[in-house]
Design a protein around this motif. Structure first.
Motif, PDB file in Angstrom:
ATOM      1  N   LEU A  72       0.818  -1.226   0.000  1.00 12.70           N
ATOM      2  CA  LEU A  72       0.000   0.000   0.000  1.00 12.70           C
ATOM      3  C   LEU A  72       0.848   1.272   0.000  1.00 12.70           C
ATOM      4  O   LEU A  72       0.351   2.352  -0.301  1.00 12.70           O
ATOM      5  CB  LEU A  72      -0.921   0.014   1.230  1.00 12.70           C
ATOM      6  N   CYS A  73       2.127   1.135   0.357  1.00 12.12           N
ATOM      7  CA  CYS A  73       2.969   2.324   0.542  1.00 12.12           C
ATOM      8  C   CYS A  73       3.251   3.027  -0.788  1.00 12.12           C
ATOM      9  O   CYS A  73       3.643   2.389  -1.768  1.00 12.12           O
ATOM     10  CB  CYS A  73       4.282   1.901   1.194  1.00 12.12           C
ATOM     11  N   THR A  74       3.052   4.361  -0.806  1.00 10.21           N
ATOM     12  CA  THR A  74       3.312   5.155  -2.014  1.00 10.21           C
ATOM     13  C   THR A  74       4.641   5.919  -1.920  1.00 10.21           C
ATOM     14  O   THR A  74       4.943   6.750  -2.777  1.00 10.21           O
ATOM     15  CB  THR A  74       2.173   6.172  -2.225  1.00 10.21           C
ATOM     16  N   LEU A  75       5.392   5.654  -0.857  1.00 12.92           N
ATOM     17  CA  LEU A  75       6.699   6.292  -0.620  1.00 12.92           C
ATOM     18  C   LEU A  75       6.591   7.812  -0.480  1.00 12.92           C
ATOM     19  O   LEU A  75       7.501   8.543  -0.873  1.00 12.92           O
ATOM     20  CB  LEU A  75       7.683   5.923  -1.748  1.00 12.92           C
ATOM     21  N   CYS A  76       5.479   8.285   0.068  1.00 10.72           N
ATOM     22  CA  CYS A  76       5.268   9.737   0.178  1.00 10.72           C
ATOM     23  C   CYS A  76       6.200  10.396   1.190  1.00 10.72           C
ATOM     24  O   CYS A  76       6.447  11.595   1.138  1.00 10.72           O
ATOM     25  CB  CYS A  76       3.814  10.036   0.532  1.00 10.72           C
ATOM     26  N   GLY A  77       6.682   9.634   2.154  1.00 10.53           N
ATOM     27  CA  GLY A  77       7.629  10.173   3.136  1.00 10.53           C
ATOM     28  C   GLY A  77       6.991  10.805   4.366  1.00 10.53           C
ATOM     29  O   GLY A  77       7.708  11.288   5.253  1.00 10.53           O
ATOM     30  N   ASN A  78       5.685  10.826   4.468  1.00 12.39           N
ATOM     31  CA  ASN A  78       5.045  11.442   5.640  1.00 12.39           C
ATOM     32  C   ASN A  78       5.466  10.772   6.951  1.00 12.39           C
ATOM     33  O   ASN A  78       5.637  11.436   7.974  1.00 12.39           O
ATOM     34  CB  ASN A  78       3.510  11.339   5.537  1.00 12.39           C
ATOM     35  N   CYS A  79       5.608   9.473   6.915  1.00 11.22           N
ATOM     36  CA  CYS A  79       5.965   8.760   8.155  1.00 11.22           C
ATOM     37  C   CYS A  79       7.375   9.146   8.604  1.00 11.22           C
ATOM     38  O   CYS A  79       7.629   9.325   9.794  1.00 11.22           O
ATOM     39  CB  CYS A  79       5.842   7.253   7.971  1.00 11.22           C
TER      40      CYS A  79
ATOM     41  N   GLU B  45      -1.125   7.923  11.908  1.00 15.55           N
ATOM     42  CA  GLU B  45      -2.089   9.010  11.691  1.00 15.55           C
ATOM     43  C   GLU B  45      -1.762   9.819  10.440  1.00 15.55           C
ATOM     44  O   GLU B  45      -2.654  10.377   9.807  1.00 15.55           O
ATOM     45  CB  GLU B  45      -2.102   9.941  12.916  1.00 15.55           C
ATOM     46  N   ASN B  46      -0.488   9.866  10.071  1.00 14.86           N
ATOM     47  CA  ASN B  46      -0.095  10.708   8.923  1.00 14.86           C
ATOM     48  C   ASN B  46       0.093   9.931   7.620  1.00 14.86           C
ATOM     49  O   ASN B  46       0.502  10.513   6.616  1.00 14.86           O
ATOM     50  CB  ASN B  46       1.200  11.454   9.264  1.00 14.86           C
ATOM     51  N   CYS B  47      -0.171   8.660   7.646  1.00 17.25           N
ATOM     52  CA  CYS B  47      -0.023   7.867   6.414  1.00 17.25           C
ATOM     53  C   CYS B  47      -1.303   7.964   5.588  1.00 17.25           C
ATOM     54  O   CYS B  47      -2.362   7.514   6.025  1.00 17.25           O
ATOM     55  CB  CYS B  47       0.277   6.410   6.755  1.00 17.25           C
ATOM     56  N   PRO B  48      -1.225   8.560   4.393  1.00 21.77           N
ATOM     57  CA  PRO B  48      -2.457   8.720   3.593  1.00 21.77           C
ATOM     58  C   PRO B  48      -2.907   7.419   2.935  1.00 21.77           C
ATOM     59  O   PRO B  48      -4.028   7.329   2.447  1.00 21.77           O
ATOM     60  CB  PRO B  48      -2.051   9.744   2.529  1.00 21.77           C
ATOM     61  N   ALA B  49      -2.033   6.424   2.922  1.00 26.53           N
ATOM     62  CA  ALA B  49      -2.334   5.193   2.173  1.00 26.53           C
ATOM     63  C   ALA B  49      -2.862   4.060   3.053  1.00 26.53           C
ATOM     64  O   ALA B  49      -3.205   2.995   2.546  1.00 26.53           O
ATOM     65  CB  ALA B  49      -1.064   4.729   1.458  1.00 26.53           C
ATOM     66  N   GLY B  50      -2.888   4.271   4.346  1.00 29.22           N
ATOM     67  CA  GLY B  50      -3.322   3.192   5.242  1.00 29.22           C
ATOM     68  C   GLY B  50      -2.335   2.036   5.278  1.00 29.22           C
ATOM     69  O   GLY B  50      -2.715   0.885   5.530  1.00 29.22           O
ATOM     70  N   ALA B  51      -1.042   2.341   5.043  1.00 29.74           N
ATOM     71  CA  ALA B  51      -0.043   1.265   4.999  1.00 29.74           C
ATOM     72  C   ALA B  51       0.491   0.902   6.387  1.00 29.74           C
ATOM     73  O   ALA B  51       1.184  -0.107   6.529  1.00 29.74           O
ATOM     74  CB  ALA B  51       1.116   1.693   4.102  1.00 29.74           C
ATOM     75  N   LEU B  52       0.194   1.744   7.367  1.00 28.85           N
ATOM     76  CA  LEU B  52       0.741   1.517   8.712  1.00 28.85           C
ATOM     77  C   LEU B  52      -0.378   1.306   9.718  1.00 28.85           C
ATOM     78  O   LEU B  52      -1.446   1.928   9.611  1.00 28.85           O
ATOM     79  CB  LEU B  52       1.583   2.731   9.136  1.00 28.85           C
TER      80      LEU B  52
ATOM     81  N   GLN C 249      12.730   5.383   7.053  1.00 28.18           N
ATOM     82  CA  GLN C 249      13.626   6.098   6.133  1.00 28.18           C
ATOM     83  C   GLN C 249      13.245   5.712   4.712  1.00 28.18           C
ATOM     84  O   GLN C 249      13.044   4.521   4.419  1.00 28.18           O
ATOM     85  CB  GLN C 249      15.072   5.671   6.365  1.00 28.18           C
ATOM     86  N   ILE C 250      13.123   6.708   3.860  1.00 29.42           N
ATOM     87  CA  ILE C 250      12.911   6.419   2.433  1.00 29.42           C
ATOM     88  C   ILE C 250      14.248   6.681   1.736  1.00 29.42           C
ATOM     89  O   ILE C 250      14.717   7.818   1.689  1.00 29.42           O
ATOM     90  CB  ILE C 250      11.813   7.329   1.825  1.00 29.42           C
ATOM     91  N   ILE C 251      14.883   5.631   1.270  1.00 31.57           N
ATOM     92  CA  ILE C 251      16.208   5.771   0.645  1.00 31.57           C
ATOM     93  C   ILE C 251      16.184   5.092  -0.721  1.00 31.57           C
ATOM     94  O   ILE C 251      15.860   3.897  -0.824  1.00 31.57           O
ATOM     95  CB  ILE C 251      17.306   5.119   1.521  1.00 31.57           C
TER      96      ILE C 251
ATOM     97  N   LYS D 164      13.240   3.128  -1.607  1.00 28.79           N
ATOM     98  CA  LYS D 164      12.902   1.995  -0.727  1.00 28.79           C
ATOM     99  C   LYS D 164      12.512   2.508   0.646  1.00 28.79           C
ATOM    100  O   LYS D 164      13.107   3.459   1.158  1.00 28.79           O
ATOM    101  CB  LYS D 164      14.119   1.075  -0.555  1.00 28.79           C
ATOM    102  N   HIS D 165      11.514   1.842   1.241  1.00 35.40           N
ATOM    103  CA  HIS D 165      11.070   2.219   2.587  1.00 35.40           C
ATOM    104  C   HIS D 165      11.749   1.284   3.585  1.00 35.40           C
ATOM    105  O   HIS D 165      11.474   0.096   3.625  1.00 35.40           O
ATOM    106  CB  HIS D 165       9.544   2.073   2.667  1.00 35.40           C
ATOM    107  N   ILE D 166      12.652   1.855   4.374  1.00 32.33           N
ATOM    108  CA  ILE D 166      13.377   1.037   5.350  1.00 32.33           C
ATOM    109  C   ILE D 166      12.846   1.356   6.744  1.00 32.33           C
ATOM    110  O   ILE D 166      12.683   2.533   7.107  1.00 32.33           O
ATOM    111  CB  ILE D 166      14.895   1.321   5.267  1.00 32.33           C
TER     112      ILE D 166
END
Ligand code: SF4
Ligand code: SF4
Length: 300
Positions: free
Chosen positions: A53-60, A91-98, A70-72, A75-77
Motif C-alpha cells: 500500500l505504501c506510495t513512498l510519500c515520506g510522511n511517516c 495518523e499521517n499515512c495517507p495510504a493506510g499502509a501503517l 527512512q525512504i532511501i 525503498k522504505h526502510i
C-alpha cells in the motif's frame, strides 16, 4: 480490568461449535516455527507495515519522533526496534499502509460486543471463544471474561497451547465448556526445538483437565518435514486411547497463506518457502492415524 487484544471476529465458524465471537489476545509463551499469527506472539503492541500500500510519500519519515522510517533510493526502510508505537506515522499515512497491532479492551467492552450476538449463539449452538496468542497467559482477564459469559448462559471455549500452570487450568475449568487444546509434537526435545518449550507441562495440564471432566478437542497442527511422522502419529493415537473422552482429533494442516505476515512486523518467517499441504498428503495422514487406531479424526 483490561487486557491486550489484537482482533475480535464476530460470526466465526471455525473456533468451536455454531456461530461464535472470537477474542484474539496478544502474547504467547511459545515461539512455534510455523506460527500462523506471528503478530500474536509479543505481549506488546507492534507497528505493522504493508509495503503493497505504501506510495513512498515520506510522511511517516517526517512525523516519527524516533527515526523509525527512512525512504532511501525509492525503498522504505523501517527500524522496528526503535518504534515506541506512538502512532504519529499511522495518523499521517495517507495510504493506510501503517497500523498498530494490539489495543487495550476492558472486560465490560468485550462482554458488550459478545452480548450483541447472543441470539446468533442461541440459534446456532455457538458462543464465545478466547484465542490468541495464548489466552491463559493473560490469565486474570481471560478468567473474568469466561466467568461472566458462563454465568450469563453463553457457551465458552478457549483455544490453548496448554502452557500454563496446573492451578490456572483447574481454576478456569468450571467456566470452560470446550477446550480446543493444541498437541503439537510428541517428542519433548523436538517440541522444544519447534516451539521453544518442552511439552511436559502441556501434557500434565491436558491430562489434568481430562481427568477432571473437561470437554476437549485435540488440535494437532501437522507440518510436513517436522511432525508428520510415525512417532508423533503414535503419540496422538496413544492419547486418544488413554483418554477416550477426547471428543475429536482435529488436524490443522500447514498452509502458507499468511507467510508474509512476519515481515510486516519486522520478523523473519523461518518457513517462508514451505508449501501448503496437498490433498494427497492429507489423505496419507488420515490413513496413518486411522491405521494406528485413531477414530474421529477430521481436518480443522
Ligand atoms: S508508531 Fe510512533 S515511534 Fe513507531 S514508527 Fe510510528 S511514529 Fe515512529
Ligand atoms: S506515510 Fe504511508 S504511504 Fe507514505 S511512505 Fe510512510 S508508509 Fe508509505
Amino acid at each position: 480490568m483490561n487486557g491486550l487484544v489484537y482482533d475480535i471476529h464476530r460470526f466465526s465458524l471455525h473456533d468451536g461449535p455454531g456461530i461464535r465471537t472470537t477474542i484474539f489476545l496478544k502474547g504467547c509463551p511459545l515461539d512455534c516455527l510455523w506460527c500462523h499469527n506471528p503478530e500474536a506472539k509479543s505481549f506488546e503492541p507492534q507497528l505493522s507495515f504493508n509495503s503493497n500500500l505504501c506510495t513512498l510519500c515520506g510522511n511517516c519519515e517526517k512525523s516519527c519522533p524516533n527515526n523509525v522510517h527512512q525512504i532511501i533510493d525509492g525503498k522504505h526502510i523501517i527500524n522496528f526496534d526503535l518504534c515506541r508505537t506512538s502512532e504519529e506515522c499511522v495518523e499521517n499515512c495517507p495510504a493506510g499502509a501503517l497500523s498498530i497491532i494490539g489495543y487495550s479492551e476492558s472486560v465490560e467492552e468485550i462482554m458488550e460486543t459478545v452480548n450483541k450476538d447472543r441470539k446468533y449463539f442461541e440459534n446456532s449452538g455457538g458462543g464465545l471463544t478466547i484465542s490468541g496468542g495464548e489466552p491463559m497467559a493473560q490469565f486474570d482477564f481471560t478468567f473474568e471474561i469466561l466467568k461472566r459469559a458462563k454465568e450469563s448462559g453463553i457457551h465458552t471455549a478457549i483455544e490453548t497451547c496448554g502452557q500454563s500452570t496446573e492451578q490456572r487450568f483447574m481454576k478456569v475449568l468450571p467456566y470452560v465448556d470446550l477446550f480446543l487444546f493444541d498437541y503439537k509434537e510428541t517428542d519433548p526435545e523436538n517440541h522444544k526445538n519447534y516451539t521453544g518449550v518442552s511439552n511436559k507441562q502441556i501434557l500434565k495440564n491436558l491430562e489434568l483437565i481430562l481427568e477432571n471432566g473437561a470437554s476437549v478437542i485435540l488440535r494437532c497442527p501437522l507440518i510436513p518435514g517436522f511432525n508428520d511422522n510415525e512417532k508423533h502419529f503414535r503419540g496422538i493415537a496413544g492419547l486418544q486411547k488413554k483418554f477416550p473422552s477426547i471428543k475429536l482429533i482435529e488436524i490443522m494442516a500447514y498452509h502458507n497463506t499468511g507467510r508474509d505476515k512476519a515481515e510486516k512486523i519486522g520478523l523473519v518467517n523461518p518457513l517462508k518457502d514451505l508449501s501448503s499441504v496437498s490433498e494427497s498428503e492429507k489423505k496419507m495422514w488420515i490413513n496413518s492415524l486411522t491405521r494406528l487406531g485413531c477414530t474421529n479424526v477430521t481436518f480443522g
